[in-house]
Every structure is written in structure tokens, then in C-alpha cells.
Design a protein around this motif. Structure first.
Motif, mmCIF file in Angstrom:
data_model
loop_
_atom_site.group_PDB
_atom_site.id
_atom_site.type_symbol
_atom_site.label_atom_id
_atom_site.label_comp_id
_atom_site.label_asym_id
_atom_site.label_seq_id
_atom_site.Cartn_x
_atom_site.Cartn_y
_atom_site.Cartn_z
ATOM 1 N N ASP A 1 0.817 -1.220 0.000
ATOM 2 C CA ASP A 1 0.000 0.000 0.000
ATOM 3 C C ASP A 1 0.848 1.266 0.000
ATOM 4 O O ASP A 1 0.342 2.354 -0.257
ATOM 5 C CB ASP A 1 -0.915 0.042 1.232
ATOM 6 N N ASP B 1 3.480 4.005 -1.148
ATOM 7 C CA ASP B 1 3.941 4.523 -2.434
ATOM 8 C C ASP B 1 5.374 5.053 -2.352
ATOM 9 O O ASP B 1 6.033 4.920 -1.312
ATOM 10 C CB ASP B 1 2.968 5.575 -2.980
ATOM 11 N N HIS C 1 4.201 6.781 2.105
ATOM 12 C CA HIS C 1 2.903 6.694 2.794
ATOM 13 C C HIS C 1 1.901 5.937 1.931
ATOM 14 O O HIS C 1 2.196 5.568 0.793
ATOM 15 C CB HIS C 1 2.371 8.078 3.196
ATOM 16 N N ASN D 1 -0.699 4.942 -0.583
ATOM 17 C CA ASN D 1 -1.103 5.512 -1.858
ATOM 18 C C ASN D 1 -2.581 5.897 -1.808
ATOM 19 O O ASN D 1 -3.398 5.188 -1.229
ATOM 20 C CB ASN D 1 -0.860 4.496 -2.975
ATOM 21 N N ASN D 2 -2.914 7.004 -2.455
ATOM 22 C CA ASN D 2 -4.295 7.488 -2.446
ATOM 23 C C ASN D 2 -5.301 6.453 -2.939
ATOM 24 O O ASN D 2 -6.426 6.381 -2.449
ATOM 25 C CB ASN D 2 -4.424 8.755 -3.289
ATOM 26 N N SER D 3 -4.916 5.629 -3.906
ATOM 27 C CA SER D 3 -5.850 4.643 -4.451
ATOM 28 C C SER D 3 -6.260 3.597 -3.420
ATOM 29 O O SER D 3 -7.336 3.011 -3.524
ATOM 30 C CB SER D 3 -5.248 3.955 -5.675
ATOM 31 N N TYR E 1 -7.196 4.108 -0.432
ATOM 32 C CA TYR E 1 -8.353 4.598 0.311
ATOM 33 C C TYR E 1 -9.656 4.126 -0.333
ATOM 34 O O TYR E 1 -10.626 3.829 0.357
ATOM 35 C CB TYR E 1 -8.321 6.119 0.422
ATOM 36 N N ILE F 1 -13.389 12.223 -2.385
ATOM 37 C CA ILE F 1 -12.437 12.020 -1.293
ATOM 38 C C ILE F 1 -11.690 13.315 -0.992
ATOM 39 O O ILE F 1 -11.175 13.969 -1.900
ATOM 40 C CB ILE F 1 -11.410 10.922 -1.640
ATOM 41 N N THR F 2 -11.650 13.636 0.286
ATOM 42 C CA THR F 2 -10.807 14.727 0.761
ATOM 43 C C THR F 2 -9.731 14.103 1.627
ATOM 44 O O THR F 2 -10.030 13.495 2.660
ATOM 45 C CB THR F 2 -11.628 15.747 1.581
ATOM 46 N N TYR F 3 -8.480 14.215 1.170
ATOM 47 C CA TYR F 3 -7.352 13.671 1.920
ATOM 48 C C TYR F 3 -6.887 14.735 2.913
ATOM 49 O O TYR F 3 -6.684 15.883 2.541
ATOM 50 C CB TYR F 3 -6.204 13.303 0.975
ATOM 51 N N PRO G 1 -1.523 11.893 5.778
ATOM 52 C CA PRO G 1 -1.061 10.605 5.236
ATOM 53 C C PRO G 1 -1.132 9.485 6.267
ATOM 54 O O PRO G 1 -1.101 9.727 7.475
ATOM 55 C CB PRO G 1 0.396 10.894 4.853
ATOM 56 N N ALA H 1 -8.816 10.839 5.978
ATOM 57 C CA ALA H 1 -9.566 11.124 4.755
ATOM 58 C C ALA H 1 -11.056 11.089 5.066
ATOM 59 O O ALA H 1 -11.499 10.358 5.950
ATOM 60 C CB ALA H 1 -9.241 10.107 3.662
#
Length: 138
Positions: free
Chosen positions: A19, A21, A25, A27-29, A31, A64-66, A69, A104
Motif C-alpha cells: 500500500d 507509495d 505513505h 497511496n491514495n488509491s 483509500y 475524497i478529501t485527503y 497521510p 480522509a
């Protein structure tokens, strides 16, 4: 409204080495994968076994709002609330959290499908009550 529909569903998430990247941290995907796991787990927890067997869920939209991390050693949970239904669509609010920190925030809409035909299907009123309580949009 049932207790399960009132309280958020808390779903533990595992941060896997894959997970992470190139920046060190999650990766956004990932989530999106976590939201999928958490929403389906919520459905399986609150819906009767017969309804679970007869229906599938597919995501239609995620917003999605990140905020912060996540890292490999983090203990992360998803907090899911079903906000309502309109026809065959259900709306969810999911917070991905590490302790009290929100990592997130995800607003998502999903379509309920008949498992046999894979066509959009409305849930029975009693199942909607278990699933979203009184937060119905239709």
C-alpha cells in the motif's frame, strides 16, 4: 431505527507493505479499496442474510478529501455511516481515521443490484430501515 443503523460502523483496516507509495505513505488509491471493504462489511453486518445473498453493491461515485497521510505501522479504521437511500442508490459518509486524526473523508454513492440479474434493485422497506434507519432520501 435500529441501533446498528444509528451508530457508525467501525471497520479495522490493514496497512500492507504494498500500500506504500514512492513517498513512503499509503497511496491514495488504497483509500478507495478501504472504503469498498468498509461499506460492504457494514452491509453484511446490518442486513439480513437473505438480503445479503440477493443483492450486490457497486460504487457509482466517490468524493475524497485527503487530510493526513497514513503509514505502514498505523492502526487505521473506517467509520461508515449510511446517510440515506433513493431508489436503488445508497449514500455513505466514511471517515478514515488513525486514533482521533481524520486521514480522509469520503462521500460515496452506491447502486444496489439484484445478484441474479445484476440490474439495479430497490431494497425492501424493512431492509432499508436496518440499513439506513430513518435517513431515507426517497
Amino acid at each position: 431505527m435500529t441501533e446498528s443503523a444509528r451508530a457508525p460502523h467501525i471497520h479495522s483496516l490493514a496497512v500492507e507493505p504494498g500500500d506504500i507509495d514512492f513517498m513512503g505513505h499509503v497511496n491514495n488509491s488504497v483509500y478507495l479499496k478501504w472504503v469498498q471493504e468498509a461499506v460492504i462489511a457494514y452491509w453484511r453486518r446490518v442486513a439480513p442474510a437473505e438480503a445479503v445473498a440477493q443483492h450486490l453493491w457497486v460504487a457509482i461515485k466517490h468524493e475524497i478529501t485527503y487530510r493526513r497521510p497514513a503509514f505502514l505501522e498505523d492502526n487505521v479504521v473506517a467509520q461508515v455511516v449510511a446517510e440515506g437511500m433513493h431508489g436503488a442508490r445508497a449514500f455513505f459518509h466514511t471517515l478514515i481515521k488513525r486514533g482521533e486524526d481524520v486521514l480522509a473523508e469520503v462521500k460515496s454513492s452506491w447502486c444496489c443490484l439484484d445478484a441474479a440479474t445484476q440490474r439495479p434493485a430497490r431494497l425492501a422497506r424493512d431492509v432499508i430501515g436496518m440499513f439506513v434507519g430513518e435517513r431515507r432520501a426517497d
